[in-house]
Motif scaffolding. Structure first.
Motif, mmCIF file in Angstrom:
data_model
loop_
_atom_site.group_PDB
_atom_site.id
_atom_site.type_symbol
_atom_site.label_atom_id
_atom_site.label_comp_id
_atom_site.label_asym_id
_atom_site.label_seq_id
_atom_site.Cartn_x
_atom_site.Cartn_y
_atom_site.Cartn_z
ATOM 1 N N ARG A 38 0.819 -1.053 0.162
ATOM 2 C CA ARG A 38 0.165 0.157 -0.017
ATOM 3 C C ARG A 38 0.904 1.299 -0.016
ATOM 4 N NH1 ARG A 38 -4.286 -1.645 4.875
ATOM 5 N NH2 ARG A 38 -5.432 -3.378 3.377
ATOM 6 N N TYR A 99 3.432 -0.730 3.809
ATOM 7 C CA TYR A 99 3.324 0.530 3.211
ATOM 8 C C TYR A 99 4.570 0.978 2.793
ATOM 9 C CZ TYR A 99 -1.013 0.583 5.774
ATOM 10 O OH TYR A 99 -2.328 0.313 6.638
ATOM 11 N N GLU A 119 -8.232 2.734 -3.085
ATOM 12 C CA GLU A 119 -8.211 2.165 -1.584
ATOM 13 C C GLU A 119 -6.872 1.602 -1.383
ATOM 14 O OE1 GLU A 119 -11.272 -1.059 -1.833
ATOM 15 O OE2 GLU A 119 -12.870 0.574 -1.845
ATOM 16 N N TYR A 122 -3.239 5.271 1.765
ATOM 17 C CA TYR A 122 -3.602 5.857 3.107
ATOM 18 C C TYR A 122 -3.126 6.994 3.350
ATOM 19 C CZ TYR A 122 -6.143 1.374 4.780
ATOM 20 O OH TYR A 122 -7.044 0.261 4.646
ATOM 21 N N GLN A 171 -11.596 5.825 7.058
ATOM 22 C CA GLN A 171 -10.821 4.582 7.168
ATOM 23 C C GLN A 171 -9.377 4.724 6.568
ATOM 24 O OE1 GLN A 171 -12.117 1.621 8.330
ATOM 25 N NE2 GLN A 171 -13.936 2.885 8.999
ATOM 26 N N ARG A 172 -9.461 5.714 5.657
ATOM 27 C CA ARG A 172 -7.981 6.096 4.899
ATOM 28 C C ARG A 172 -7.563 7.176 5.227
ATOM 29 N NH1 ARG A 172 -7.485 6.352 -0.146
ATOM 30 N NH2 ARG A 172 -10.001 6.738 -0.393
#
Length: 269
Positions: A38, A99, A119, A122, A171-172
């Motif tokens: 991510r 990440y 999505e 983040y 959420q992010r």
């Protein structure tokens, strides 16, 4: 390094660019078949404490980054460029992090804002109150006027509000400020761990990176070399003109209120 090897600096830079490009093409090919790490974007402004937060995030082995990569994001392919830049610069090619981190302090880096809605991204919004931010900006850029510094600061805060509204996903999206990072570090750490859903904890003490203190990458001041969080004390910096400071506080308070609507924040815990 180049001098030790007897390689001219221009050739050394060329070889470095070739290495990054090779990694980019490898990642673009390899991650057709499985998900890449991510992306963790720190969206902030200059002199916000973003270099400190970068080092804190790197105390967690599930996160890898070094600061400003200066990647310009126009398409999803530029995420592979981010990975190549981070791995090549840090000489860490494990590609096992959860990440990959970049920090964006300028509007021109995000050429395609819609990428933020992915999505797989983040976001940590980090802002700092105007007295410390403006005083630090003027110290770093002595040719700047107070008006110029305020215009950059207020404009960037407005952009951060825009990004948060665009994403509109708690959420992010996480909101932090510099004072919290320095003086409520344990609460910040636990919030980060919950938000990012990482297993490893964060630490107040951090290792210096290959890029620590490098100009145009992060904080060049001595404080970042301390290897730990230095508690925030009352600023001894030269005061900013009261009318400009009032405008800065208005921009800060408005930004903080708006970001709180769209992001998880410590106050909401």
């Amino acid at each position: 390094m180049a001098k030790l090897l007897g390689i001219p600096e221009t050739l050394h830079n060329f070889l470095g660019q070739v290495g990054r490009n090779s990694l980019y093409h490898y990642y673009a090919w390899n991650f057709q078949w499985h998900e890449p790490p991510r992306k963790l974007f720190m969206l902030s402004h200059m002199r916000s404490g973003s270099s400190l937060l970068t080092h804190i995030l790197n105390t967690n082995p599930e996160i890898l980054g070094f600061g400003e990569t200066c990647t310009r994001y126009a398409s999803a392919n530029d995420f592979y460029q981010l990975m190549a830049e981070v791995h090549w610069t840090l000489r860490q090619f494990r590609c096992s992090e959860k990440y990959t981190l970049d920090k964006l302090l300028h509007d021109y880096l995000l050429l395609n804002e819609q990428l933020l809605t992915s999505e797989q991204i983040y976001l940590i919004f980090l802002i700092r109150e105007p007295q410390g931010s403006l005083a630090s900006l003027l110290k770093l850029f002595p040719h700047w006027t107070e008006d110029f510094a305020l215009n950059y600061y207020a404009s960037r805060l407005s952009t951060l509000e825009h990004y948060a509204r665009l994403v509109n996903d708690k959420q992010r999206s996480l909101l932090l400020n510099y004072t919290q990072l320095c003086n409520q570090s344990e609460l910040v750490f636990s919030t980060l761990q919950d938000f990012l859903k990482v297993q490893h904890p964060f630490s107040q003490e951090y290792e210096l990176l290959r890029t620590t203190g490098r100009k145009f990458v992060g904080d060049p001041s001595p404080n970042i070399q301390a290897g730990k969080i230095l508690k925030k004390t009352k600023s001894s910096a030269t005061p900013i003109q009261p009318d400009l400071l009032d405008k800065g506080m208005k921009a800060f308070n408005q930004c903080y209120a708006k970001l709180s609507e769209y992001c998880v924040s410590l106050e909401a815990e």
